[in-house]
Design an enzyme around this catalytic site. Sequence first.
Site, mmCIF file in Angstrom:
data_model
loop_
_atom_site.group_PDB
_atom_site.id
_atom_site.type_symbol
_atom_site.label_atom_id
_atom_site.label_comp_id
_atom_site.label_asym_id
_atom_site.label_seq_id
_atom_site.Cartn_x
_atom_site.Cartn_y
_atom_site.Cartn_z
ATOM 1 N N ASP A 29 5.877 60.574 -85.829
ATOM 2 C CA ASP A 29 4.933 61.506 -86.595
ATOM 3 C C ASP A 29 4.661 62.529 -85.553
ATOM 4 O O ASP A 29 4.761 62.504 -84.423
ATOM 5 C CB ASP A 29 3.643 60.620 -86.830
ATOM 6 C CG ASP A 29 2.793 61.582 -87.727
ATOM 7 O OD1 ASP A 29 3.145 62.414 -88.387
ATOM 8 O OD2 ASP A 29 1.400 61.212 -87.778
ATOM 9 N N ASP A 315 0.766 53.076 -93.376
ATOM 10 C CA ASP A 315 2.017 52.799 -92.586
ATOM 11 C C ASP A 315 2.347 51.210 -92.204
ATOM 12 O O ASP A 315 3.409 51.138 -91.725
ATOM 13 C CB ASP A 315 1.740 53.429 -91.257
ATOM 14 C CG ASP A 315 1.807 55.039 -91.518
ATOM 15 O OD1 ASP A 315 2.580 55.606 -92.387
ATOM 16 O OD2 ASP A 315 1.162 55.592 -90.896
ATOM 17 N N ASN A 377 25.142 28.842 -59.025
ATOM 18 C CA ASN A 377 25.092 27.509 -59.629
ATOM 19 C C ASN A 377 26.398 26.942 -59.971
ATOM 20 O O ASN A 377 26.999 25.854 -59.915
ATOM 21 C CB ASN A 377 24.242 27.221 -60.607
ATOM 22 C CG ASN A 377 22.630 27.070 -60.396
ATOM 23 O OD1 ASN A 377 22.540 25.773 -60.202
ATOM 24 N ND2 ASN A 377 21.956 28.099 -60.515
ATOM 25 N N GLU A 380 28.231 26.032 -56.630
ATOM 26 C CA GLU A 380 27.732 24.887 -56.014
ATOM 27 C C GLU A 380 28.437 23.751 -56.920
ATOM 28 O O GLU A 380 28.663 22.659 -56.383
ATOM 29 C CB GLU A 380 26.098 24.648 -56.366
ATOM 30 C CG GLU A 380 25.361 25.836 -55.513
ATOM 31 C CD GLU A 380 24.023 25.934 -55.743
ATOM 32 O OE1 GLU A 380 23.493 25.025 -56.568
ATOM 33 O OE2 GLU A 380 23.291 26.883 -55.614
ATOM 34 N N THR A 408 17.409 29.000 -51.876
ATOM 35 C CA THR A 408 18.202 30.025 -51.985
ATOM 36 C C THR A 408 18.509 30.680 -53.212
ATOM 37 O O THR A 408 18.847 31.869 -53.416
ATOM 38 C CB THR A 408 19.805 29.414 -51.443
ATOM 39 O OG1 THR A 408 19.389 28.745 -50.087
ATOM 40 C CG2 THR A 408 20.628 30.449 -50.991
#
Length: 572
Positions: A29, A315, A377, A380, A408
């Site tokens: 608007d 609105d 991950n 690992e 870590t």
Amino acid sequence: ARRMARRRALVRRLPAVETLGSVTCICVDKTGTLTLNRMRAERWWLPGGPAGPSPPDTPARARLLQALALSHDVHVTREGEPVGEATEVALVEAVRAFGLDPREISARVPRQAELAFTAERARMTTLHREGDHTLAVTKGSPERVIAGCDWIPGPHGPEPLDASAALEQAERMAADGLRVLAVAERRDEDPSPASLERLDAGQTLLGLVGLVDPPRPEAAGAVATCRAAGITVIMITGDHPFTARAIATRLGILEHDGEVMSGDRLALLTPARLLEAAARVRVYARVTPDQKLAIISALQERHECVAMTGDGSNDAPALWRADVGVAMGQGGTDVAREAAPLVLLDDNFATLVSAVRDGRRIYDNIRKFVRYAVTCNAAEIATLLLGPLLGLPLALAPIQLLWVNLVTDGLPGIALALEPAEANLMRRPPRPRGENIFAGGLWQHVLWVGLLMTGVTLAAQALGVHAGRPHWQTMTFTVLALSQMGHVLAIRSERESLFRQGVTSNPALLLAVLLTLLLQQAVVYLPWANGIFRTAPLTAGELAGCLLLSGVVFIAVEAEKLLVRRGLLRYR
């Protein structure tokens, strides 16, 4: 969400934050959002005379000022300050500027009834008792008010109105960016309430008032930011098309030859034609709330991700339908705020653009966290699985694996959420809303960097085992932890080098990395920790070797970003 609230953007539903990063179109608007909503009467026109900054002192002016003093819903405080809607406050202040007291006029000509302003009627009518007759005062859209007028005040009584000349004058004022209101009155016998609607005919046009509402100083810059970010800004307003064009052109929303579509034309469009119009029209004027909803729906059918601002109860359907409904916190209704997931506490368009920027930054940081966590991950898991397959002992003790996951992975990963916005954030096109989070090269990065991290970790293990080092497991453990630190520093941006960003631009991440390195060294070198974590102190040469091996990951990721910047590597 807390950071956005400090910037005056209140998030009521959290998924809206992510959606903000995908917004391709903002329907906004004009009044109060792109402008200051601090209106003042700038130009006056009385029938039969020229427009100017002040109307001449005539009986016609007295009638116009009395009408303005009566037809409003402004409350005047004990201190004399008018409180109410900005347009009506400006009219009351204009009346006071001519030395009149609106409260005294209202007491002398008391109100009896009111026909409130609606988007469909586009005008407000108040009914007053004045002596032995009823005075009906109407103000609103020049097109609607003038259509109900037949007369103008004359020196010897009512004279016929030249409607085309009055409309032409209204258009000239609107073309200068003024919000134009027409004011009319009708004196009649005391009507019954059932006859109020008939008061819109046979009126006397008293004049036009042009109100100026200056654009916000930061609005043009916010619009330019949107354009650079590939976001289309569309103005949807109830003002005159000429007023809308002048403001939109000034702010950069509309080119000088751009199209402005009025609500009357919009009502005649078929759904197919509306879809075509949605692709090119950037300014809509004299629009009703149901037409706002139609515009939003058409844009969404064109696969746009739409944010829309609104303040009125009418609105609410469009705010609910938009991908991100944005309600006004100062001038909005409770209904609008309930329908919208985002509320602008200062009603400022620049705040909305800032919220879009935050939405993009937050999504970027989510991707960075996913990139870091999944890659680490994966490395690992692969290290534990591939080592025995290659004839090596189990690479990590369970307590060491737990340490890597908690410390870590954890500390730097959390700090990535505080990563500041990248320099080119608002110069990139919006992210496709349905795009997978692993798109744009993320899954490829997870795959090859995860394998690289696995490779350098297993290389450290193999070197230690074959060299007969009794603490080869500590070397393996250290290389995995250090390579993850190099990785988290390198992925702070998907394109920019860490050396260009600077290591201090995210103090939280720098602190997390330094703390993690310190804790890792404590686990390796403190005697009481050696027994718990099954580690042993490394010699200076062994530690240097671990640093060299783990540094391969950082160098490789920086090389990947260099290839992306030079266009030699493109991800889809």
